[in-house]
Design an enzyme around this catalytic site. Structure first.
Site, PDB file in Angstrom:
ATOM      1  N   CYS A   1      27.896  41.612   4.337  1.00 53.18           N
ATOM      2  CA  CYS A   1      26.427  40.926   4.929  1.00 53.18           C
ATOM      3  C   CYS A   1      25.500  41.703   3.858  1.00 53.18           C
ATOM      4  O   CYS A   1      25.522  42.833   3.688  1.00 53.18           O
ATOM      5  CB  CYS A   1      26.184  41.586   6.397  1.00 53.18           C
ATOM      6  SG  CYS A   1      24.502  41.202   6.702  1.00 53.18           S
TER       7      CYS A   1
ATOM      8  N   CYS B   1      23.329  44.206  13.112  1.00 53.93           N
ATOM      9  CA  CYS B   1      22.683  43.573  11.808  1.00 53.93           C
ATOM     10  C   CYS B   1      21.276  43.120  12.144  1.00 53.93           C
ATOM     11  O   CYS B   1      20.961  42.567  13.072  1.00 53.93           O
ATOM     12  CB  CYS B   1      23.463  42.331  11.570  1.00 53.93           C
ATOM     13  SG  CYS B   1      22.646  41.265  10.142  1.00 53.93           S
TER      14      CYS B   1
ATOM     15  N   CYS C   1      23.308  44.306   6.475  1.00 56.15           N
ATOM     16  CA  CYS C   1      24.138  45.365   7.144  1.00 56.15           C
ATOM     17  C   CYS C   1      25.113  45.812   6.620  1.00 56.15           C
ATOM     18  O   CYS C   1      25.853  46.998   7.033  1.00 56.15           O
ATOM     19  CB  CYS C   1      24.131  45.044   8.596  1.00 56.15           C
ATOM     20  SG  CYS C   1      25.609  43.921   8.982  1.00 56.15           S
TER      21      CYS C   1
ATOM     22  N   TYR D   1      -4.920   2.838   7.895  1.00 52.50           N
ATOM     23  CA  TYR D   1      -4.124   1.611   7.582  1.00 52.50           C
ATOM     24  C   TYR D   1      -4.014   0.512   8.343  1.00 52.50           C
ATOM     25  O   TYR D   1      -3.396  -0.612   7.786  1.00 52.50           O
ATOM     26  CB  TYR D   1      -2.849   2.163   7.045  1.00 52.50           C
ATOM     27  CG  TYR D   1      -1.916   2.844   8.006  1.00 52.50           C
ATOM     28  CD1 TYR D   1      -1.360   1.993   9.255  1.00 52.50           C
ATOM     29  CD2 TYR D   1      -1.565   4.161   8.141  1.00 52.50           C
ATOM     30  CE1 TYR D   1      -0.606   2.703  10.187  1.00 52.50           C
ATOM     31  CE2 TYR D   1      -0.802   4.804   9.022  1.00 52.50           C
ATOM     32  CZ  TYR D   1      -0.379   3.974  10.129  1.00 52.50           C
ATOM     33  OH  TYR D   1       0.325   4.543  11.020  1.00 52.50           O
TER      34      TYR D   1
ATOM     35  N   GLU E   1       0.843  -1.177   0.117  1.00 48.17           N
ATOM     36  CA  GLU E   1      -0.036   0.025   0.019  1.00 48.17           C
ATOM     37  C   GLU E   1       0.829   1.286  -0.035  1.00 48.17           C
ATOM     38  O   GLU E   1       1.956   1.159   0.568  1.00 48.17           O
ATOM     39  CB  GLU E   1      -0.969   0.012   1.233  1.00 48.17           C
ATOM     40  CG  GLU E   1      -0.288  -0.208   2.633  1.00 48.17           C
ATOM     41  CD  GLU E   1      -1.310  -0.698   3.669  1.00 48.17           C
ATOM     42  OE1 GLU E   1      -2.368  -0.175   3.660  1.00 48.17           O
ATOM     43  OE2 GLU E   1      -0.897  -1.484   4.530  1.00 48.17           O
TER      44      GLU E   1
ATOM     45  N   ASP F   1       2.355  10.702   3.066  1.00 50.41           N
ATOM     46  CA  ASP F   1       3.371  11.524   3.755  1.00 50.41           C
ATOM     47  C   ASP F   1       2.328  12.573   4.274  1.00 50.41           C
ATOM     48  O   ASP F   1       2.294  13.418   4.100  1.00 50.41           O
ATOM     49  CB  ASP F   1       3.901  12.313   2.449  1.00 50.41           C
ATOM     50  CG  ASP F   1       5.262  12.867   2.978  1.00 50.41           C
ATOM     51  OD1 ASP F   1       5.593  12.564   4.027  1.00 50.41           O
ATOM     52  OD2 ASP F   1       6.043  13.651   2.257  1.00 50.41           O
TER      53      ASP F   1
ATOM     54  N   LYS G   1      11.328   3.072   0.420  1.00 47.63           N
ATOM     55  CA  LYS G   1      11.508   4.640   0.142  1.00 47.63           C
ATOM     56  C   LYS G   1      11.938   4.930  -1.266  1.00 47.63           C
ATOM     57  O   LYS G   1      12.760   4.376  -1.816  1.00 47.63           O
ATOM     58  CB  LYS G   1      12.505   5.048   1.218  1.00 47.63           C
ATOM     59  CG  LYS G   1      12.280   4.859   2.447  1.00 47.63           C
ATOM     60  CD  LYS G   1      11.090   5.553   3.030  1.00 47.63           C
ATOM     61  CE  LYS G   1      11.067   7.067   3.388  1.00 47.63           C
ATOM     62  NZ  LYS G   1      11.976   7.360   4.473  1.00 47.63           N
TER      63      LYS G   1
ATOM     64  N   LYS H   1       2.755   4.556   1.110  1.00 49.77           N
ATOM     65  CA  LYS H   1       3.122   5.214   2.234  1.00 49.77           C
ATOM     66  C   LYS H   1       2.785   6.714   2.253  1.00 49.77           C
ATOM     67  O   LYS H   1       3.455   7.513   1.798  1.00 49.77           O
ATOM     68  CB  LYS H   1       4.685   5.045   2.592  1.00 49.77           C
ATOM     69  CG  LYS H   1       5.196   5.416   3.708  1.00 49.77           C
ATOM     70  CD  LYS H   1       6.624   5.147   4.062  1.00 49.77           C
ATOM     71  CE  LYS H   1       6.901   5.602   5.385  1.00 49.77           C
ATOM     72  NZ  LYS H   1       7.132   7.075   5.531  1.00 49.77           N
TER      73      LYS H   1
ATOM     74  N   CYS I   1      28.268  36.788   9.610  1.00 49.85           N
ATOM     75  CA  CYS I   1      27.969  38.262   9.974  1.00 49.85           C
ATOM     76  C   CYS I   1      28.160  38.567  11.376  1.00 49.85           C
ATOM     77  O   CYS I   1      27.469  37.767  12.177  1.00 49.85           O
ATOM     78  CB  CYS I   1      26.658  38.912   9.468  1.00 49.85           C
ATOM     79  SG  CYS I   1      26.386  40.536  10.009  1.00 49.85           S
TER      80      CYS I   1
END
Length: 664
Positions: free
Chosen positions: A403, A426, A406, A223, A113, A117, A309, A115, A421
């Site tokens: 940065c 900042c 800043c 399930y 079946e 998510d 998977k 899986k 930074c």
């Protein structure tokens, strides 16, 4: 050699624990599933080869996540275990060979079946009515989200079964269309977007306002039936559940052998992009219930089931730009702006490039075609560049020297490869730091979103964490702000006020000291009790503490050497912010408990967290799994495999009454 192995294991454990923290408690997926699974597999392999370094706090000994203090805890009658993983046909055939070995000549089939998510859920019915809905939690204790689940229209509120206890398990999910609708709405309102449908489903189910849950149109596939005594196969039990009104996935089907399983996997995989919901793999279960006990269980997995998977999906697209962003510690993360591409069911236009070294090592150039992967449906990653004729004409990328927020010069802090930074002025650093301070795992100040923090900082109401506790001085101005109002302001100020009494470890974690996570903040707070004591510790003293180490020690000492940090702590003290460790229960000593290691298992009259807090209050160590170092197993009903292991190892087994006899 052995010391290197130990260091590697500890490094992998720390990495996985940090990822788990982000995923389970902040609903953020920091890495894709393939990287997580690869890292976890490496840890399992090393712990198997070097069992002397296997500890009870290893993520390989745990099932799942953590808890939200706003929901009541509930101990599962039967633990909600995870599944072991397969990544290819060889892994599936190894799984099948193990089943054959356990069952011998007994006949068996498989049920295959999708899986889903989403977020695992346990639904408990009593006398036909939905009684409880519980999240997985840590697999043993979950969160009671019954009121929210009752807002999910596809979950029946009554069923045609009048038994005292009827339990099913399933996956709460958000359809792709609903996910896009919700994120579009959040974008219009200037709110942070959900990374994927899984995170959106998890964040929705843990809302305190059930009306929000109702508006987001969650669904649930069921399930598994726990009351399976009257059925011979998993397939027949699902057919019965469908008759009761539960949503059972129509793609689930029987396979006679492992080759049949592989064919079903190919069939479902081909349909993946056309499904209205996300799947991240395929679940394979032995179909016949009678075989389950013979095949058995580990502490984390049923051995009669496995999850295949999906491999990471890879697409090619054009890299339009590279730009840096600044985090709360000042760390620079480089990001790719992509020509939009369909990947794992959603259209993406951005990817992470991590740091400058990552870009330089892969010779990434703006304007080049790149390969992008996105497993687990998170923000994708650029994995390689296509070096064609066009590529050779593109300018070599050069890292930023200043940065982006800043304009201060970026620095590298040895031995790290990242740029930082380090400017105290900042704005982005300040905003991200404040966001961290008010987060759930720190001071947990509800209602103070990053958008409000930005607005308050712009108005000069908040520049550091101490200023948060002075917001009541600006109440009249806050009420006049757009989308605020008196009621919202009162609720916010009330949440700020109640946060003043949080235990020291929450504040210490919230300060955002580099490398100081939840665990190290708790260890320091419990051991030294007050902020003043921690501030006086030397780097040598700190580095000698178990689970702290030299990196954290140096970071803590460096932070407390900065004058403005000391001034801020003193300011917090002047405002009566709690700077002391406050245990969940009154601390005592007992020679039979203090410094002893306990493991808790089975169904008890009180929650597992209650007993954990009780034992910690007596100075005990509470572990998750039984080992030769375990002194006591506190066992309730249906104790399972931990009881078996404790018996084999000669661990002393006690029940609740015996524990209280020891205490008294």
């Amino acid at each position: 050699m052995s010391e290197k192995i130990k260091l590697k294991i500890n490094e992998l454990k720390q990495k996985i624990n940090e990822w788990n923290l982000s995923y389970y408690e902040q609903q953020i997926s920091p890495v894709d599933d393939s990287e997580f699974d690869k890292t976890l597999s490496e840890l399992i392999l090393l712990e198997t080869e070097f069992p002397q370094y296997l500890t009870s706090d290893s993520p390989t000994q745990k099932v799942g996540g953590s808890f939200d203090l706003n929901f009541n805890k509930y101990t599962h009658k039967t633990p909600m275990l995870s599944l072991s993983n397969a990544f290819n046909e060889d892994d599936l055939k190894t799984f099948d060979n193990q089943i054959k070995k356990e069952l011998g000549n007994k006949k068996y089939t498989y049920f295959v079946e999708p899986k889903i998510d989403g977020l695992s859920i346990s639904l408990i019915y009593k006398n036909t009515k939905l009684h409880k809905a519980i999240t997985r939690g840590d697999g043993v204790v979950g969160e009671d989200v019954s009121q929210n689940v009752k807002m999910i229209t596809s979950i029946p509120k009554t069923i045609a079964d009048n038994s005292d206890y009827f339990e099913v398990r399933g996956e709460v999910y958000l359809s792709k269309n609903e996910f896009e609708r919700i994120n579009s709405e959040r974008f219009r309102q200037g709110e942070k977007l959900f990374a994927n449908p899984r995170n959106a489903a998890a964040g929705t189910l843990r809302q305190l306002d059930s009306q929000i849950v109702k508006e987001r149109n969650l669904d649930a596939w069921i399930y598994f039936l726990m009351n399976k005594e009257n059925f011979t196969t998993h397939q027949s039990s699902l057919e019965a559940l469908s008759g009761f009104g539960f949503m059972v996935n129509p793609l689930g089907t029987q396979a006679n052998d492992i080759n049949g399983v592989i064919e079903v996997i190919k069939s479902i995989s081909n349909q993946r992009e056309d499904l209205e919901y996300e799947i991240d793999g395929i679940v394979i279960k032995v179909n016949e219930f009678d075989h389950y006990d013979s095949i058995g269980y580990t502490s984390k997995f049923p051995k009669w089931a496995i999850a295949y998977k999906f491999p990471a999906e890879i697409k090619t697209t054009k890299l339009l730009d590279i730009f840096p962003t600044i985090g709360r510690t000042g760390k620079v993360t480089y990001n790719a702006k992509l020509k939009p591409v369909k990947l794992a069911g959603t259209t993406v236009g951005a990817a992470t490039l991590h740091n400058a070294s990552f870009i330089i090592d892969r010779e990434v150039r703006i304007g080049s075609d790149v390969r992008v992967k996105k497993a687990g449906d998170i923000i994708p990653e650029v994995i390689s560049v296509i070096k064609d004729e066009k590529y050779e004409t593109l300018p070599v990328w050069v890292e930023s020297t200043n940065c982006p927020d800043c304009n201060s010069e970026l620095q590298r802090i040895e031995p790290e490869v990242d740029q930082f930074c380090v400017s105290d002025n900042c704005v982005r650093r300040i905003i991200r730091g404040l966001e961290h301070f008010v987060s759930r795992d720190a001071q947990n100040i509800e209602g103070l979103s990053i958008k409000l923090i930005e607005k308050f900082h712009e108005k000069k109401y908040v520049n550091n964490v101490a200023d948060i506790f002075k917001l009541s001085n600006h109440k009249s101005e806050l009420i006049k702000l757009d989308k605020m109002g008196e009621r919202s302001v009162d609720n916010l100020l009330s949440s700020i006020d109640s946060s003043k009494n949080k235990s020291l470890e929450k504040l210490l974690f919230g300060l955002g000291i580099r490398h100081v996570g939840k665990k190290s903040a708790f260890i320091l707070s419990k051991k030294y009790r007050t902020m003043d004591s921690i501030m006086l510790l030397s780097e040598i003293e700190l580095s000698e503490i178990r689970d702290i180490g030299p990196t954290v020690a140096k970071s803590v000492c460096d932070w407390f050497k900065v004058e403005k940090n000391i001034s801020m702590i003193n300011e917090l003290k002047s405002m009566n912010i709690n700077l002391e460790y406050k245990p969940a229960m009154e601390e005592k000593t007992n020679e039979q408990i203090t410094h002893r290691t306990f493991v808790i298992t089975g169904t008890l009259s009180k929650s597992r967290n209650y007993y954990k807090d009780l034992l910690i209050s007596y100075g005990a160590n509470v572990a998750n799994s039984v080992s030769k170092n375990t002194d006591y197993l506190l066992a309730g009903e249906e104790a399972g495999s931990k009881l078996d292991k404790a018996t084999k190892l000669g661990v002393r087994i006690i029940n609740e009454e015996e524990l209280f006899n020891i205490i008294n």
